[in-house]
Write a protein that holds these residues in place. Structure first.
Motif, short mmCIF file in Angstrom:
data_model
loop_
_atom_site.label_atom_id
_atom_site.label_comp_id
_atom_site.label_asym_id
_atom_site.label_seq_id
_atom_site.Cartn_x
_atom_site.Cartn_y
_atom_site.Cartn_z
N SER A 174 0.84 -1.19 0.00
CA SER A 174 0.00 0.00 0.00
C SER A 174 0.88 1.24 0.00
CB SER A 174 -0.91 0.00 1.23
OG SER A 174 -1.75 1.14 1.22
N PHE A 175 0.41 2.27 -0.66
CA PHE A 175 1.13 3.54 -0.71
C PHE A 175 0.19 4.66 -0.31
CE2 PHE A 175 3.92 0.86 -2.71
CZ PHE A 175 3.74 0.64 -4.07
N ILE A 176 0.76 5.72 0.24
CA ILE A 176 -0.03 6.90 0.56
C ILE A 176 0.79 8.15 0.28
CG2 ILE A 176 0.63 6.91 3.01
CD1 ILE A 176 -2.33 7.86 3.55
N ARG A 177 0.14 9.13 -0.27
CA ARG A 177 0.77 10.40 -0.61
C ARG A 177 0.44 11.39 0.50
NH1 ARG A 177 -0.87 14.47 -4.53
NH2 ARG A 177 0.94 15.40 -5.53
N GLY A 178 1.48 11.94 1.12
CA GLY A 178 1.27 12.78 2.28
C GLY A 178 0.44 14.02 2.02
N ARG A 179 0.58 14.59 0.83
CA ARG A 179 -0.08 15.87 0.54
C ARG A 179 -1.59 15.75 0.53
NH1 ARG A 179 1.96 19.03 -4.60
NH2 ARG A 179 3.69 19.35 -3.18
N ASP A 180 -2.10 14.70 -0.10
CA ASP A 180 -3.55 14.62 -0.26
C ASP A 180 -4.13 13.31 0.23
OD1 ASP A 180 -3.44 14.02 -3.89
OD2 ASP A 180 -2.68 12.87 -2.19
N SER A 181 -3.28 12.48 0.84
CA SER A 181 -3.70 11.18 1.38
C SER A 181 -4.28 10.26 0.32
CB SER A 181 -4.71 11.36 2.53
OG SER A 181 -4.10 12.02 3.62
N SER A 182 -3.90 10.46 -0.93
CA SER A 182 -4.33 9.50 -1.95
C SER A 182 -3.60 8.19 -1.69
CB SER A 182 -4.04 10.02 -3.35
OG SER A 182 -2.67 10.35 -3.50
N THR A 183 -4.25 7.09 -2.06
CA THR A 183 -3.73 5.77 -1.68
C THR A 183 -3.76 4.79 -2.85
OG1 THR A 183 -5.94 5.08 -0.95
CG2 THR A 183 -4.47 6.02 0.72
N TRP A 184 -3.00 3.74 -2.67
CA TRP A 184 -2.98 2.60 -3.60
C TRP A 184 -2.86 1.34 -2.77
CZ3 TRP A 184 0.48 -1.37 -4.13
CH2 TRP A 184 0.34 -2.19 -5.26
N TYR A 185 -3.55 0.27 -3.20
CA TYR A 185 -3.46 -1.03 -2.53
C TYR A 185 -3.27 -2.11 -3.58
CZ TYR A 185 -5.68 1.40 1.40
OH TYR A 185 -5.97 2.28 2.41
N ARG A 186 -2.50 -3.11 -3.20
CA ARG A 186 -2.45 -4.27 -4.09
C ARG A 186 -3.75 -5.02 -3.96
NH1 ARG A 186 1.94 -6.46 -4.42
NH2 ARG A 186 1.26 -8.36 -5.44
N ASP A 187 -4.12 -5.74 -5.00
CA ASP A 187 -5.44 -6.37 -5.06
C ASP A 187 -5.69 -7.31 -3.88
OD1 ASP A 187 -5.69 -6.70 -8.71
OD2 ASP A 187 -6.07 -5.01 -7.36
N SER A 188 -4.68 -8.04 -3.47
CA SER A 188 -4.89 -9.07 -2.45
C SER A 188 -5.19 -8.50 -1.07
CB SER A 188 -3.67 -9.99 -2.36
OG SER A 188 -2.51 -9.26 -2.01
N VAL A 189 -5.01 -7.21 -0.86
CA VAL A 189 -5.28 -6.63 0.45
C VAL A 189 -6.43 -5.62 0.42
CG1 VAL A 189 -2.84 -6.92 1.06
CG2 VAL A 189 -3.67 -4.66 0.35
N LYS A 190 -6.94 -5.35 -0.76
CA LYS A 190 -8.05 -4.39 -0.86
C LYS A 190 -9.24 -4.86 -0.03
CE LYS A 190 -7.05 -2.43 -5.42
NZ LYS A 190 -7.47 -2.36 -6.84
N GLY A 191 -9.79 -3.92 0.71
CA GLY A 191 -10.93 -4.25 1.57
C GLY A 191 -10.53 -4.79 2.93
N ARG A 192 -9.25 -5.13 3.10
CA ARG A 192 -8.77 -5.65 4.38
C ARG A 192 -7.77 -4.71 5.05
NH1 ARG A 192 -5.84 -10.18 4.61
NH2 ARG A 192 -4.92 -9.93 2.53
N PHE A 193 -6.95 -4.05 4.26
CA PHE A 193 -5.92 -3.16 4.79
C PHE A 193 -6.32 -1.72 4.52
CE2 PHE A 193 -1.94 -6.11 4.44
CZ PHE A 193 -2.65 -7.11 5.12
N THR A 194 -5.95 -0.85 5.45
CA THR A 194 -6.19 0.58 5.30
C THR A 194 -4.93 1.34 5.70
OG1 THR A 194 -8.55 0.31 5.83
CG2 THR A 194 -7.62 2.54 5.93
N VAL A 195 -4.47 2.18 4.81
CA VAL A 195 -3.31 3.02 5.12
C VAL A 195 -3.80 4.44 5.42
CG1 VAL A 195 -2.89 3.62 2.68
CG2 VAL A 195 -1.01 3.73 4.34
N SER A 196 -3.17 5.06 6.41
CA SER A 196 -3.57 6.41 6.78
C SER A 196 -2.35 7.15 7.31
CB SER A 196 -4.68 6.38 7.83
OG SER A 196 -4.23 5.74 9.01
#
Length: 127
Positions: free
Chosen positions: A49-71
């Motif tokens: 998972s990735f997160i951009r500090g400026r706007d908190s936009s995120t990316w998740y790999r498919d296998s963790v979508k819906g289970r992991f949350t980055v903040s």
């Protein structure tokens, strides 16, 4: 001087939850991307998972979508990875990494472009 420290090492049962923290110092998150990566024994490192500090936009790999949350908590210069419904295949050493990245949202650094890495923390999912 840049420092990155992960915390949250743990052994959890399948279906359990764990929150990892990535505390950074020496820079602010505003123009950085923070990436969570993992590496299981015998496997290549993969982006989780990735997160951009400026706007908190995120990316998740498919296998963790819906289970992991980055903040991110920019006031604490800390990034979190909340992991729910953990599976045995999530077992790995998890690392966070940082890259100065003033590019438009939606464009993410390649793994080799990250410049600062934490020491990694072990997550084991087992009954």
């Amino acid at each position: 001087q840049v420092h990155i420290v992960e915390s949250g090492v743990g052994l959890v049962q399948p279906g359990g939850s764990l929150r990892l923290s990535c505390a950074v110092s020496g820079f602010t998150l505003d123009n950085y991307v923070i990436g969570w990566f993992r590496q299981a024994p015998g496997k290549e490192r993969e982006g989780v998972s990735f997160i951009r500090g400026r706007d908190s936009s995120t990316w998740y790999r498919d296998s963790v979508k819906g289970r992991f949350t980055v903040s991110t908590d920019n006031t604490k210069n800390t990034v979190y990875l909340q992991m729910n419904n953990l599976k045995p295949e999530d077992t790995a050493v998890y690392s966070c990494a940082a890259r100065f990245w003033p590019r438009p949202s939606g464009i993410w650094p390649a793994t080799e472009e990250y410049t600062h890495w934490g020491q990694g923390t072990q997550v084991t999912v087992s009954s």
